[in-house]
Design a protein around this motif. Structure first.
Motif, PDB file in Angstrom:
ATOM      1  N   ALA A 104     -54.605  83.931 -16.733  1.00  0.00           N
ATOM      2  CA  ALA A 104     -55.257  82.941 -16.962  1.00  0.00           C
ATOM      3  C   ALA A 104     -54.821  81.436 -16.141  1.00  0.00           C
ATOM      4  O   ALA A 104     -55.763  80.785 -15.677  1.00  0.00           O
ATOM      5  CB  ALA A 104     -55.096  82.225 -18.490  1.00  0.00           C
ATOM      6  N   GLU A 105     -53.591  81.497 -15.900  1.00  0.00           N
ATOM      7  CA  GLU A 105     -52.915  80.536 -15.144  1.00  0.00           C
ATOM      8  C   GLU A 105     -53.758  80.496 -13.592  1.00  0.00           C
ATOM      9  O   GLU A 105     -53.792  79.782 -12.998  1.00  0.00           O
ATOM     10  CB  GLU A 105     -51.586  80.603 -15.133  1.00  0.00           C
ATOM     11  N   ARG A 109     -55.732  78.050 -11.189  1.00  0.00           N
ATOM     12  CA  ARG A 109     -55.582  77.366 -10.052  1.00  0.00           C
ATOM     13  C   ARG A 109     -56.626  77.328  -8.970  1.00  0.00           C
ATOM     14  O   ARG A 109     -56.430  76.782  -7.878  1.00  0.00           O
ATOM     15  CB  ARG A 109     -54.344  78.251  -9.441  1.00  0.00           C
ATOM     16  N   ASP A 110     -57.702  78.103  -9.470  1.00  0.00           N
ATOM     17  CA  ASP A 110     -59.040  78.235  -8.621  1.00  0.00           C
ATOM     18  C   ASP A 110     -59.612  76.651  -8.249  1.00  0.00           C
ATOM     19  O   ASP A 110     -59.995  75.955  -9.353  1.00  0.00           O
ATOM     20  CB  ASP A 110     -59.921  78.890  -8.931  1.00  0.00           C
ATOM     21  N   PRO A 111     -59.600  76.178  -7.140  1.00  0.00           N
ATOM     22  CA  PRO A 111     -59.923  74.680  -6.941  1.00  0.00           C
ATOM     23  C   PRO A 111     -61.418  74.447  -7.190  1.00  0.00           C
ATOM     24  O   PRO A 111     -61.840  73.240  -7.465  1.00  0.00           O
ATOM     25  CB  PRO A 111     -59.654  74.347  -5.672  1.00  0.00           C
ATOM     26  N   ASP A 112     -62.279  75.658  -7.273  1.00  0.00           N
ATOM     27  CA  ASP A 112     -63.680  75.480  -7.170  1.00  0.00           C
ATOM     28  C   ASP A 112     -64.159  75.491  -8.791  1.00  0.00           C
ATOM     29  O   ASP A 112     -65.446  75.479  -9.179  1.00  0.00           O
ATOM     30  CB  ASP A 112     -64.413  76.574  -6.809  1.00  0.00           C
ATOM     31  N   LEU A 113     -63.069  76.006  -9.630  1.00  0.00           N
ATOM     32  CA  LEU A 113     -63.582  75.948 -11.065  1.00  0.00           C
ATOM     33  C   LEU A 113     -63.843  74.437 -11.687  1.00  0.00           C
ATOM     34  O   LEU A 113     -63.275  73.660 -11.443  1.00  0.00           O
ATOM     35  CB  LEU A 113     -62.341  76.278 -11.987  1.00  0.00           C
ATOM     36  N   SER A 114     -64.980  74.647 -12.105  1.00  0.00           N
ATOM     37  CA  SER A 114     -65.699  73.406 -13.066  1.00  0.00           C
ATOM     38  C   SER A 114     -64.666  72.892 -14.239  1.00  0.00           C
ATOM     39  O   SER A 114     -64.164  73.770 -14.643  1.00  0.00           O
ATOM     40  CB  SER A 114     -66.901  73.379 -13.315  1.00  0.00           C
ATOM     41  N   SER A 115     -64.914  71.708 -14.700  1.00  0.00           N
ATOM     42  CA  SER A 115     -64.036  71.425 -15.854  1.00  0.00           C
ATOM     43  C   SER A 115     -64.376  72.288 -16.863  1.00  0.00           C
ATOM     44  O   SER A 115     -63.719  72.516 -18.037  1.00  0.00           O
ATOM     45  CB  SER A 115     -63.889  69.840 -16.168  1.00  0.00           C
ATOM     46  N   VAL A 121     -61.823  79.017 -20.184  1.00  0.00           N
ATOM     47  CA  VAL A 121     -60.402  79.898 -19.693  1.00  0.00           C
ATOM     48  C   VAL A 121     -59.442  79.526 -20.701  1.00  0.00           C
ATOM     49  O   VAL A 121     -58.678  80.423 -21.623  1.00  0.00           O
ATOM     50  CB  VAL A 121     -59.924  79.849 -18.445  1.00  0.00           C
ATOM     51  N   ILE A 122     -59.204  78.142 -20.864  1.00  0.00           N
ATOM     52  CA  ILE A 122     -57.981  77.663 -21.942  1.00  0.00           C
ATOM     53  C   ILE A 122     -58.422  78.157 -23.280  1.00  0.00           C
ATOM     54  O   ILE A 122     -57.512  78.461 -24.081  1.00  0.00           O
ATOM     55  CB  ILE A 122     -58.021  76.220 -21.804  1.00  0.00           C
ATOM     56  N   GLN A 123     -59.528  77.903 -23.686  1.00  0.00           N
ATOM     57  CA  GLN A 123     -59.926  78.101 -24.855  1.00  0.00           C
ATOM     58  C   GLN A 123     -60.527  79.687 -25.355  1.00  0.00           C
ATOM     59  O   GLN A 123     -60.831  79.666 -26.647  1.00  0.00           O
ATOM     60  CB  GLN A 123     -61.221  77.044 -25.429  1.00  0.00           C
TER      61      GLN A 123
END
Length: 195
Positions: A104-105, A109-115, A121-123
């Motif tokens: 998941a981490e 780290r992918d800078p292109d991920l939107s918030s 991912v986190i949830q």
């Protein structure tokens, strides 16, 4: 500098040390208070801002101490393996859960991920489950005498090394703890119930 597994190692070290370490407690507590509200502007004595600065000093000193004392890292790894082995003996699968969190981490780290994608991912269920499993596993081994002695020994060595890097480190930790209490009182004791 091997940052690759830094946060993963940090996670286990936190799990391993949290039971007995004022450092990790002070770090964790400071971060969970009104996150992202550090810009309340204007007031000179903002405990939130001071806490962040103290945390940074603490983290940097800790990192320096570990870099300059490779045996600390080795001792930390031994503690980590001891904790993981004990968790497995208690019927958990911490290594599998840690792999879940590590992957998941990697994605985060992918800078292109939107918030929004980050939140997903986190949830996500597997990440949440892995965190819960690790918490339960941590509680299961919390009272283990062998782990406690190894933690104590590592913590003493780490503190000694940190004092060599920064003679004021005890004052930094004391100040963090008093700020922490102050912030908890300001929140009417709410924040303290969250862990």
């Amino acid at each position: 500098m091997k940052i690759r597994s830094q946060s993963l190692a940090g996670l286990i070290a936190a799990a391993a040390l949290a039971l007995a370490s004022p450092l990790v407690m002070a770090q964790g507590m400071g971060q969970q208070g009104q996150g992202g509200m550090g810009m309340q502007g204007g007031q000179g004595g903002n405990p939130q801002m001071e806490m962040q600065q103290l945390q940074q000093t603490l983290a940097e000193t800790q990192q320096q101490a570990i870099q300059n004392n490779p045996q600390l890292e080795q001792k930390g790894e031994e503690l980590e393996n001891l904790v993981l082995d004990k968790m497995e003996s208690a019927g958990y699968q911490p290594r599998r859960d840690l792999e879940t969190l590590e992957s998941a981490e990697e994605r985060l780290r992918d800078p292109d991920l939107s918030s929004e994608e980050r939140q997903q991912v986190i949830q996500s269920e597997d990440v949440q489950q892995a965190q819960m499993n690790l918490q339960e596993a941590q509680q299961a081994v919390a009272q283990d005498q062998e782990i406690r002695e190894a933690q104590e020994s590592l913590r003493d060595d780490l503190m000694a090394a940190m004092r060599q890097e920064n003679a004021d480190i005890d004052n930094v930790i004391e100040r963090m703890q008093s700020l922490q209490q102050q912030m908890q009182q300001q929140q009417g004791g709410q924040g303290g119930m969250m862990r």
